[in-house]
Design an enzyme around this catalytic site. Structure first.
Site, PDB file in Angstrom:
ATOM      1  N   TYR A 221      54.908  45.327  58.875  1.00  0.00           N
ATOM      2  CA  TYR A 221      54.576  45.738  60.250  1.00  0.00           C
ATOM      3  C   TYR A 221      53.084  45.980  60.340  1.00  0.00           C
ATOM      4  O   TYR A 221      52.498  46.616  59.457  1.00  0.00           O
ATOM      5  CB  TYR A 221      55.305  47.033  60.624  1.00  0.00           C
ATOM      6  CG  TYR A 221      56.493  46.756  61.505  1.00  0.00           C
ATOM      7  CD1 TYR A 221      56.317  46.134  62.746  1.00  0.00           C
ATOM      8  CD2 TYR A 221      57.774  47.089  61.106  1.00  0.00           C
ATOM      9  CE1 TYR A 221      57.399  45.862  63.558  1.00  0.00           C
ATOM     10  CE2 TYR A 221      58.861  46.813  61.921  1.00  0.00           C
ATOM     11  CZ  TYR A 221      58.669  46.190  63.140  1.00  0.00           C
ATOM     12  OH  TYR A 221      59.725  45.910  63.947  1.00  0.00           O
TER      13      TYR A 221
ATOM     14  N   GLU B  50      51.456  46.678  63.705  1.00  0.00           N
ATOM     15  CA  GLU B  50      51.155  46.897  65.127  1.00  0.00           C
ATOM     16  C   GLU B  50      49.737  47.432  65.277  1.00  0.00           C
ATOM     17  O   GLU B  50      49.301  48.304  64.519  1.00  0.00           O
ATOM     18  CB  GLU B  50      52.165  47.870  65.738  1.00  0.00           C
ATOM     19  CG  GLU B  50      53.444  47.147  66.145  1.00  0.00           C
ATOM     20  CD  GLU B  50      54.630  48.071  66.249  1.00  0.00           C
ATOM     21  OE1 GLU B  50      54.964  48.671  65.204  1.00  0.00           O
ATOM     22  OE2 GLU B  50      55.212  48.177  67.334  1.00  0.00           O
TER      23      GLU B  50
ATOM     24  N   ASP C 145      45.455  26.813  80.819  1.00  0.00           N
ATOM     25  CA  ASP C 145      46.511  26.795  79.803  1.00  0.00           C
ATOM     26  C   ASP C 145      46.378  25.459  79.070  1.00  0.00           C
ATOM     27  O   ASP C 145      46.821  24.419  79.576  1.00  0.00           O
ATOM     28  CB  ASP C 145      47.881  26.942  80.457  1.00  0.00           C
ATOM     29  CG  ASP C 145      49.006  26.949  79.415  1.00  0.00           C
ATOM     30  OD1 ASP C 145      48.768  26.498  78.277  1.00  0.00           O
ATOM     31  OD2 ASP C 145      50.122  27.389  79.750  1.00  0.00           O
TER      32      ASP C 145
ATOM     33  N   THR D 274      49.258  27.293  73.023  1.00  0.00           N
ATOM     34  CA  THR D 274      50.133  27.365  71.857  1.00  0.00           C
ATOM     35  C   THR D 274      49.292  26.896  70.673  1.00  0.00           C
ATOM     36  O   THR D 274      48.199  26.355  70.846  1.00  0.00           O
ATOM     37  CB  THR D 274      51.351  26.436  71.994  1.00  0.00           C
ATOM     38  OG1 THR D 274      50.884  25.116  72.262  1.00  0.00           O
ATOM     39  CG2 THR D 274      52.264  26.900  73.116  1.00  0.00           C
TER      40      THR D 274
ATOM     41  N   LYS E 277      51.041  22.398  68.965  1.00  0.00           N
ATOM     42  CA  LYS E 277      51.146  21.043  69.553  1.00  0.00           C
ATOM     43  C   LYS E 277      50.040  20.176  68.953  1.00  0.00           C
ATOM     44  O   LYS E 277      50.071  19.921  67.756  1.00  0.00           O
ATOM     45  CB  LYS E 277      51.104  21.158  71.068  1.00  0.00           C
ATOM     46  CG  LYS E 277      52.301  21.954  71.615  1.00  0.00           C
ATOM     47  CD  LYS E 277      52.353  22.007  73.117  1.00  0.00           C
ATOM     48  CE  LYS E 277      53.602  22.717  73.590  1.00  0.00           C
ATOM     49  NZ  LYS E 277      53.352  24.042  74.148  1.00  0.00           N
TER      50      LYS E 277
ATOM     51  N   ARG F  12      54.246  27.493  64.924  1.00  0.00           N
ATOM     52  CA  ARG F  12      54.708  27.793  66.284  1.00  0.00           C
ATOM     53  C   ARG F  12      54.155  29.147  66.713  1.00  0.00           C
ATOM     54  O   ARG F  12      54.404  30.159  66.058  1.00  0.00           O
ATOM     55  CB  ARG F  12      56.239  27.816  66.243  1.00  0.00           C
ATOM     56  CG  ARG F  12      56.960  27.914  67.540  1.00  0.00           C
ATOM     57  CD  ARG F  12      58.368  27.399  67.350  1.00  0.00           C
ATOM     58  NE  ARG F  12      58.311  25.965  67.094  1.00  0.00           N
ATOM     59  CZ  ARG F  12      58.142  25.043  68.057  1.00  0.00           C
ATOM     60  NH1 ARG F  12      58.081  25.401  69.320  1.00  0.00           N
ATOM     61  NH2 ARG F  12      58.057  23.770  67.749  1.00  0.00           N
TER      62      ARG F  12
END
Ligand code: DSN
Length: 427
Positions: free
Chosen positions: A64, A66, A210, A236, A239, A245
């Site tokens: 973790y 955060e 985008d 993203t 691609k 991903r």
């Protein structure tokens, strides 16, 4: 790239999994075989390097973290800080901007955080709807964007199927949006970011680009960069950028940087996927190499060749062709009865993976469509060049011309299986 008979990390992985979990091992082996023996023409997919794949499956998944480097809510983040800083710095270098947030889990999450940083609920956003090539997170009614914001659409010129900047300006001046979105999921042409910024300035709006589809092309100058024009760019990473991903948000606007960080965490996400951030760092390092620019140039050269071949076989291409990695093939040009849904199904049986896609102003519903969206990023990664694109076009046409005749599909399937052996995946 290793040859397919070389020992590989993925062979080791499958052997280990076979012991630990034979069921999952069998499924993963099936997927590796599917990818190895088929031609991947989905414009938003790619094949990552071995280094990216294994960084994504590394020890970083156990933690973790955060918060952000130097300001975490958990102890033990020394190496997580290092890898996130590395990813952020490489991203900034790649895109020529001063800020990057590499934590969004995907492109839609990046857009949620960007919307929250740029607007308040109820504010107006001007965007291209999904039916014309936009993305669902740009304002589709059933998505967060269409639920919480007032969405105004712009369209494509019905004759040219190109962005009509004069018309977009008129709409922007009339609706005075808080944000204008450019950047799409199914637009085969170059985007004029400078013109969009001029429109945004005139309308008093912020410009959000985008670049999920074209990120690799933007990073290498194969498509113009959204910077310095966009206030914010979202993307993203999997691609044309050929990473794991995931998503990312970029800006050059100092006062937006802190807002973006806060809207990613704690605004819309919890713990970052640190294994994916490690893999993003690896992918960005790869994208900074000269060979990646060469790859992106080949992606576009391959798309242009595939587009020209399909046109010569009677297919109509939306907007007449492509400037980037994808094309929208209007099957009605070849045969008025052909649908995207049928073609996708027949092609999959033949070993060609692609997706049905509406053509601008398509009279058929989204689950049927009159078109296919084809892209060349994955095939180019495997080493296919322009001469192979001619072969791919011939197979596409053979299958669709036969209307999915099972004998033709079976024959093409075997030809493609044999062909793929010469173009091994990274493994
Ligand atoms: N689903 C992606 C695509 O295929 O373009 C967009 O998020």
């Amino acid at each position: 790239m290793p040859t397919s008979d070389a020992p590989s990390l993925s062979d080791d992985l499958l052997a280990m999994l076979k012991e630990a979990d034979p069921e999952v091992s069998r499924i993963l082996a099936g997927e590796r075989d599917r990818q190895e023996t088929t031609l991947e023409l989905i414009a938003s997919e790619n094949h990552v390097s071995t280094a990216v794949m294994h960084a994504a499956g590394s020890w970083m998944t156990n933690k973790y973290a955060e918060g952000y480097p130097g300001k975490r809510y958990y102890g033990g983040c020394e190496f997580h800080d290092q890898v996130e800083d590395l990813a952020r710095n490489r991203a900034k270098k790649l895109f020529g901007c001063s800020f990057a947030n590499v934590q969004p889990h995907c492109g839609a999450n990046a857009n949620i955080a960007a919307f929250m940083a740029l607007m308040n609920p109820g504010d107006t956003v001007l965007s291209l709807p999904i039916k014309a090539g936009g993305h669902l997170s740009h304002g589709l009614k059933v998505n967060f964007s269409g639920t919480f914001y007032n969405v105004v659409d712009y369209g494509l010129d019905p004759n040219t199927e190109l962005l009509d900047y004069d018309e977009i300006e008129k709409i922007a001046l009339a609706c005075k949006p808080k944000v204008i979105i450019c950047g799409y999921s199914a637009y085969p042409r170059t985007i004029d970011f400078a013109r969009f910024r001029a429109i945004a300035d005139k309308a008093g709006a912020l410009l959000m680009a985008d670049i999920a589809h074209i990120a690799g092309l933007c990073a290498t100058g194969v498509h113009p960069s959204p910077f310095p024009h966009a206030h914010v760019a979202t993307t993203t990473t999997h691609k044309t950028l050929r990473g794991p991903r995931g998503g990312m948000i970029l800006t050059n606007t100092e006062e937006l940087a802190t807002k973006i960080d806060r809207k990613v965490f704690p605004g819309s996400q919890g713990g970052p996927l640190m294994h994916i951030i490690a893999a993003k760092a690896v992918a960005f390092g790869e994208a900074l190499q000269p060979s990646f620019a060469e790859y992106c140039r080949q992606v576009v050269a391959n798309a242009k060749t595939l587009a020209a071949e399909l046109k010569s076989r009677g297919y109509r291409l939306s907007s007449g062709g492509t400037d980037n990695h994808l094309m929208l093939v209007d099957l009605r040009g070849r045969d008025a009865a052909l649908t995207g849904a049928d073609a996708e199904k027949w092609l999959e049986k033949s070993g060609i993976i692609c997706n049905k896609n509406g053509i601008p102003n398509d009279p058929r519903p989204p689950m049927v469509t009159s078109g296919l969206r084809l892209g060349t990023p994955a095939l180019t990664t495997r080493g296919l060049g322009e001469s192979e694109m001619k072969r791919v076009a011939a197979w596409l046409d053979e299958v669709m011309g036969s209307k999915g005749d099972p004998a033709v599909c079976a024959k093409v399937r075997e030809e493609i299986r044999a062909f793929c052996a010469d173009f091994p995946l990274p493994h």
